[in-house]
Design a protein around this motif. Sequence first.
Motif, PDB file in Angstrom:
ATOM      1  N   ALA A 285       0.858  -1.192   0.000  1.00  0.00           N
ATOM      2  CA  ALA A 285       0.000   0.000   0.000  1.00  0.00           C
ATOM      3  C   ALA A 285       0.889   1.235   0.000  1.00  0.00           C
ATOM      4  CB  ALA A 285      -0.920  -0.001   1.214  1.00  0.00           C
ATOM      5  N   PHE A 286       1.184   1.723  -1.204  1.00  0.00           N
ATOM      6  CA  PHE A 286       2.001   2.909  -1.373  1.00  0.00           C
ATOM      7  C   PHE A 286       1.102   4.075  -1.777  1.00  0.00           C
ATOM      8  CE2 PHE A 286       4.701  -0.726  -2.007  1.00  0.00           C
ATOM      9  CZ  PHE A 286       5.892  -0.387  -1.380  1.00  0.00           C
ATOM     10  N   ALA A 287       1.363   5.234  -1.200  1.00  0.00           N
ATOM     11  CA  ALA A 287       0.586   6.451  -1.481  1.00  0.00           C
ATOM     12  C   ALA A 287      -0.904   6.269  -1.220  1.00  0.00           C
ATOM     13  CB  ALA A 287       0.807   6.892  -2.929  1.00  0.00           C
ATOM     14  N   PRO A 288      -1.289   5.760  -0.039  1.00  0.00           N
ATOM     15  CA  PRO A 288      -2.721   5.593   0.253  1.00  0.00           C
ATOM     16  C   PRO A 288      -3.392   6.948   0.485  1.00  0.00           C
ATOM     17  CG  PRO A 288      -1.439   5.161   2.231  1.00  0.00           C
ATOM     18  CD  PRO A 288      -0.445   5.378   1.112  1.00  0.00           C
ATOM     19  N   GLY A 289      -4.570   7.104  -0.082  1.00  0.00           N
ATOM     20  CA  GLY A 289      -5.269   8.368   0.103  1.00  0.00           C
ATOM     21  C   GLY A 289      -6.544   8.471  -0.686  1.00  0.00           C
ATOM     22  N   HIS A 290      -7.018   9.693  -0.845  1.00  0.00           N
ATOM     23  CA  HIS A 290      -8.275  10.049  -1.505  1.00  0.00           C
ATOM     24  C   HIS A 290      -9.374   9.034  -1.162  1.00  0.00           C
ATOM     25  CE1 HIS A 290     -10.018  12.907  -4.501  1.00  0.00           C
ATOM     26  NE2 HIS A 290     -11.028  12.136  -4.118  1.00  0.00           N
ATOM     27  N   ASN A 291      -9.840   9.136   0.037  1.00  0.00           N
ATOM     28  CA  ASN A 291     -10.711   8.132   0.640  1.00  0.00           C
ATOM     29  C   ASN A 291     -12.175   8.539   0.651  1.00  0.00           C
ATOM     30  OD1 ASN A 291      -9.753  10.132   2.725  1.00  0.00           O
ATOM     31  ND2 ASN A 291     -11.411   9.127   3.832  1.00  0.00           N
ATOM     32  N   GLY A 292     -13.002   7.602   1.088  1.00  0.00           N
ATOM     33  CA  GLY A 292     -14.403   7.852   1.400  1.00  0.00           C
ATOM     34  C   GLY A 292     -14.766   6.999   2.605  1.00  0.00           C
ATOM     35  N   PHE A 293     -15.988   7.152   3.104  1.00  0.00           N
ATOM     36  CA  PHE A 293     -16.443   6.390   4.260  1.00  0.00           C
ATOM     37  C   PHE A 293     -17.831   5.804   3.996  1.00  0.00           C
ATOM     38  CE2 PHE A 293     -13.821   9.917   5.920  1.00  0.00           C
ATOM     39  CZ  PHE A 293     -12.789   9.182   6.494  1.00  0.00           C
ATOM     40  N   PHE A 294     -18.099   4.662   4.601  1.00  0.00           N
ATOM     41  CA  PHE A 294     -19.442   4.080   4.532  1.00  0.00           C
ATOM     42  C   PHE A 294     -19.637   3.149   5.717  1.00  0.00           C
ATOM     43  CE2 PHE A 294     -16.732   1.071   2.295  1.00  0.00           C
ATOM     44  CZ  PHE A 294     -17.219  -0.183   2.650  1.00  0.00           C
ATOM     45  N   LYS A 295     -20.869   2.807   5.971  1.00  0.00           N
ATOM     46  CA  LYS A 295     -21.198   1.856   7.032  1.00  0.00           C
ATOM     47  C   LYS A 295     -21.563   0.505   6.427  1.00  0.00           C
ATOM     48  CE  LYS A 295     -22.637   4.766  10.920  1.00  0.00           C
ATOM     49  NZ  LYS A 295     -21.729   4.104  11.898  1.00  0.00           N
ATOM     50  N   SER A 296     -21.387  -0.547   7.229  1.00  0.00           N
ATOM     51  CA  SER A 296     -21.824  -1.874   6.798  1.00  0.00           C
ATOM     52  C   SER A 296     -23.329  -1.843   6.565  1.00  0.00           C
ATOM     53  CB  SER A 296     -21.473  -2.923   7.858  1.00  0.00           C
ATOM     54  OG  SER A 296     -22.078  -2.582   9.098  1.00  0.00           O
ATOM     55  N   ILE A 297     -23.825  -2.810   5.817  1.00  0.00           N
ATOM     56  CA  ILE A 297     -25.224  -2.782   5.414  1.00  0.00           C
ATOM     57  C   ILE A 297     -26.178  -2.832   6.601  1.00  0.00           C
ATOM     58  CG2 ILE A 297     -25.555  -5.274   5.115  1.00  0.00           C
ATOM     59  CD1 ILE A 297     -26.953  -4.479   2.383  1.00  0.00           C
ATOM     60  N   ASP A 298     -25.723  -3.396   7.739  1.00  0.00           N
ATOM     61  CA  ASP A 298     -26.552  -3.394   8.948  1.00  0.00           C
ATOM     62  C   ASP A 298     -26.279  -2.172   9.825  1.00  0.00           C
ATOM     63  OD1 ASP A 298     -24.107  -3.945  10.097  1.00  0.00           O
ATOM     64  OD2 ASP A 298     -24.647  -5.949  10.813  1.00  0.00           O
ATOM     65  N   GLN A 299     -25.433  -1.263   9.321  1.00  0.00           N
ATOM     66  CA  GLN A 299     -25.123   0.002   9.993  1.00  0.00           C
ATOM     67  C   GLN A 299     -24.339  -0.165  11.300  1.00  0.00           C
ATOM     68  OE1 GLN A 299     -26.277   3.139   8.300  1.00  0.00           O
ATOM     69  NE2 GLN A 299     -26.147   1.417   6.867  1.00  0.00           N
ATOM     70  N   LYS A 300     -23.735  -1.315  11.514  1.00  0.00           N
ATOM     71  CA  LYS A 300     -23.027  -1.573  12.772  1.00  0.00           C
ATOM     72  C   LYS A 300     -21.532  -1.279  12.710  1.00  0.00           C
ATOM     73  CE  LYS A 300     -26.261  -5.099  14.462  1.00  0.00           C
ATOM     74  NZ  LYS A 300     -26.406  -6.517  14.900  1.00  0.00           N
ATOM     75  N   GLU A 301     -20.967  -1.235  11.509  1.00  0.00           N
ATOM     76  CA  GLU A 301     -19.522  -1.053  11.371  1.00  0.00           C
ATOM     77  C   GLU A 301     -19.213   0.172  10.504  1.00  0.00           C
ATOM     78  OE1 GLU A 301     -18.305  -5.820  11.398  1.00  0.00           O
ATOM     79  OE2 GLU A 301     -18.345  -4.685   9.533  1.00  0.00           O
ATOM     80  N   ASP A 302     -18.064   0.783  10.789  1.00  0.00           N
ATOM     81  CA  ASP A 302     -17.566   1.889   9.976  1.00  0.00           C
ATOM     82  C   ASP A 302     -16.418   1.390   9.103  1.00  0.00           C
ATOM     83  OD1 ASP A 302     -19.051   4.342  10.933  1.00  0.00           O
ATOM     84  OD2 ASP A 302     -18.273   3.591  12.848  1.00  0.00           O
ATOM     85  N   TRP A 303     -16.444   1.811   7.829  1.00  0.00           N
ATOM     86  CA  TRP A 303     -15.439   1.372   6.864  1.00  0.00           C
ATOM     87  C   TRP A 303     -14.842   2.566   6.143  1.00  0.00           C
ATOM     88  CZ3 TRP A 303     -14.208  -3.812   5.204  1.00  0.00           C
ATOM     89  CH2 TRP A 303     -14.831  -4.797   5.987  1.00  0.00           C
ATOM     90  N   ILE A 304     -13.579   2.439   5.802  1.00  0.00           N
ATOM     91  CA  ILE A 304     -12.907   3.424   4.965  1.00  0.00           C
ATOM     92  C   ILE A 304     -12.583   2.767   3.633  1.00  0.00           C
ATOM     93  CG2 ILE A 304     -10.646   2.846   5.974  1.00  0.00           C
ATOM     94  CD1 ILE A 304      -9.774   5.733   5.418  1.00  0.00           C
ATOM     95  N   ILE A 305     -12.777   3.499   2.546  1.00  0.00           N
ATOM     96  CA  ILE A 305     -12.362   3.057   1.220  1.00  0.00           C
ATOM     97  C   ILE A 305     -11.356   4.075   0.714  1.00  0.00           C
ATOM     98  CG2 ILE A 305     -14.310   4.211   0.044  1.00  0.00           C
ATOM     99  CD1 ILE A 305     -14.291   1.769  -1.915  1.00  0.00           C
ATOM    100  N   TYR A 306     -10.300   3.617   0.083  1.00  0.00           N
ATOM    101  CA  TYR A 306      -9.212   4.497  -0.337  1.00  0.00           C
ATOM    102  C   TYR A 306      -8.493   3.860  -1.521  1.00  0.00           C
ATOM    103  CZ  TYR A 306      -6.367   1.080   2.192  1.00  0.00           C
ATOM    104  OH  TYR A 306      -5.783  -0.083   2.612  1.00  0.00           O
ATOM    105  N   HIS A 307      -7.653   4.619  -2.180  1.00  0.00           N
ATOM    106  CA  HIS A 307      -6.826   4.020  -3.222  1.00  0.00           C
ATOM    107  C   HIS A 307      -5.371   3.972  -2.759  1.00  0.00           C
ATOM    108  CE1 HIS A 307      -6.127   8.241  -5.165  1.00  0.00           C
ATOM    109  NE2 HIS A 307      -5.045   7.913  -4.503  1.00  0.00           N
ATOM    110  N   ALA A 308      -4.620   3.054  -3.348  1.00  0.00           N
ATOM    111  CA  ALA A 308      -3.180   2.947  -3.089  1.00  0.00           C
ATOM    112  C   ALA A 308      -2.539   2.217  -4.256  1.00  0.00           C
ATOM    113  CB  ALA A 308      -2.916   2.203  -1.780  1.00  0.00           C
ATOM    114  N   ASN A 309      -1.245   2.408  -4.404  1.00  0.00           N
ATOM    115  CA  ASN A 309      -0.476   1.671  -5.406  1.00  0.00           C
ATOM    116  C   ASN A 309       0.087   0.394  -4.796  1.00  0.00           C
ATOM    117  OD1 ASN A 309      -0.576   3.411  -7.742  1.00  0.00           O
ATOM    118  ND2 ASN A 309       0.762   4.835  -6.662  1.00  0.00           N
ATOM    119  N   PRO A 310       0.179  -0.690  -5.567  1.00  0.00           N
ATOM    120  CA  PRO A 310       0.726  -1.930  -5.028  1.00  0.00           C
ATOM    121  C   PRO A 310       2.245  -1.961  -4.947  1.00  0.00           C
ATOM    122  CG  PRO A 310       0.052  -2.256  -7.299  1.00  0.00           C
ATOM    123  CD  PRO A 310      -0.381  -0.870  -6.923  1.00  0.00           C
TER     124      PRO A 310
END
Length: 353
Positions: A285-310
Motif C-alpha cells: 500500500a504505497f501512497a494511500p489516500g483520496h478516501n471515502g467512508f461508509f457503514k456496513s449494510i446493517d449500519q453496525k460497522e464503519d469502513w474506509i475506502i481508499y486508493h493505493a499503489n501496489p
Amino acid sequence: MINRLLCLVLLMFASSCSRSNGTDGNTNKPDTSGATFTNPLLNSGPDPWVIFKDGKYYYTNTLGNRIGLIATTKMSQLGKQSMNTVWTAPASGPYSREIWAPELHYLQGKWYVYFAADDGNNDNHRMYVIENASADPTQGSWTFKGKVADATDKWAIDGSVFEYNNQLYMIWSGWEGDVNTQQLIYIAPMSDPWTISGARVMISSPTYDWEKKGAGGGLPQVNEGPEILKNAAGRVFLTYSASGCWTDDYALGLLTLKEGGNPLNAADWQKSAAPVFTKSESAGAFAPGHNGFFKSIDQKEDWIIYHANPLPGQGCGGKRSPRMQPFTWKADGTPDFKTPVNIGMAIKVPSGE
C-alpha cells in the motif's frame, strides 16, 4: 474417528484452496463461503467513492472522460459488478477532459455527481455538477447543471458536500491565486446543491513536513481530497490527502471541528500534527489516500475506502486500486484507521453481508 478426521482434513483443504484463490493480486474474488474478501477490490480505481441508500451501495471512481456507477448490495463483491456509464463528457469545451474524482450525493430528493474537469489544460480545472431525479442513480437521465464555483472562480478539484446544522457546504482543493504553488482546502456555504452562496474560507494549508513531500522544482505542496466524517455523537472531522500523489508518501491528515464550532471559521478547525493513515510497504500500500467512508449494510460497522499503489514509484496513474477496511474510534471520539491491510489478506466481509 477415521471418518471424522478425514472430514476435518478435507474441510481444512477446502478452506485453504478457497483463500489461495481469493485474489490474483489485483482483483477481489471472495471465497466460496462469502465470509471474507481481499484487497484490492478492482484492478484500478483512483479516487474511490461510495454512498449507501435504500439497501444499495453506489460506487464510482475517476475514469477520465466519463462518469460511471456500480450498484451492489455487497461491497465485498464490488469486483463482480459492472460499471455503468451514466454521463459522458462532451467532445470539446471547458469540461471535456480530465474528469477527476466524481462524488455521488443524495440531496434534497435528487442525486448529484460533483466532479472536476477542464479543457485539457490543468490550469483550467473547475468543479461541475450533474443532477438526476430518479430514485436509482443508475437509471433515469442526468442533467448537466453547470459549474460550481465561488466568486473568485479559481482552480478547483476534489469537491465534496455535506450538511451541518441544516446548512449545506462544499469543500474542495484549490489554488489561492492563478499559480500552481500550493493546493489548499477551502469551504464555502451553498444555497442549493449547485450554487455556492458565500465567500470561500481556507481551512488547511500544507504546514508540516509530511504534507510537503514531492514539492519543489515546479511541483506544488498539496492538501487535497477533503472528506467529511461524523462520529456517533455528531462530532465533525475532515480527512484530506497530503503530499504529492506522485510520491509514495501521499497520506491522510485530519482536521477536527471543535464542538459547536462554525465550519466557516478557520480557527474552529484543529489539524492533527501527524498523519492518520500512511503507506505500508509490507502491505503493498504505497501512497494511500483520496478516501471515502461508509457503514456496513446493517449500519453496525464503519469502513474506509481508499486508493493505493501496489508497488513503489507508480505515481498518480491507473495502478491506483481501491481498497477497503473497517475502522474504529478512540476513547476521545476521533477515528482510528490503523494501517493498510495487506493485499491478498482475508478480511471479514462487512457486517450484514
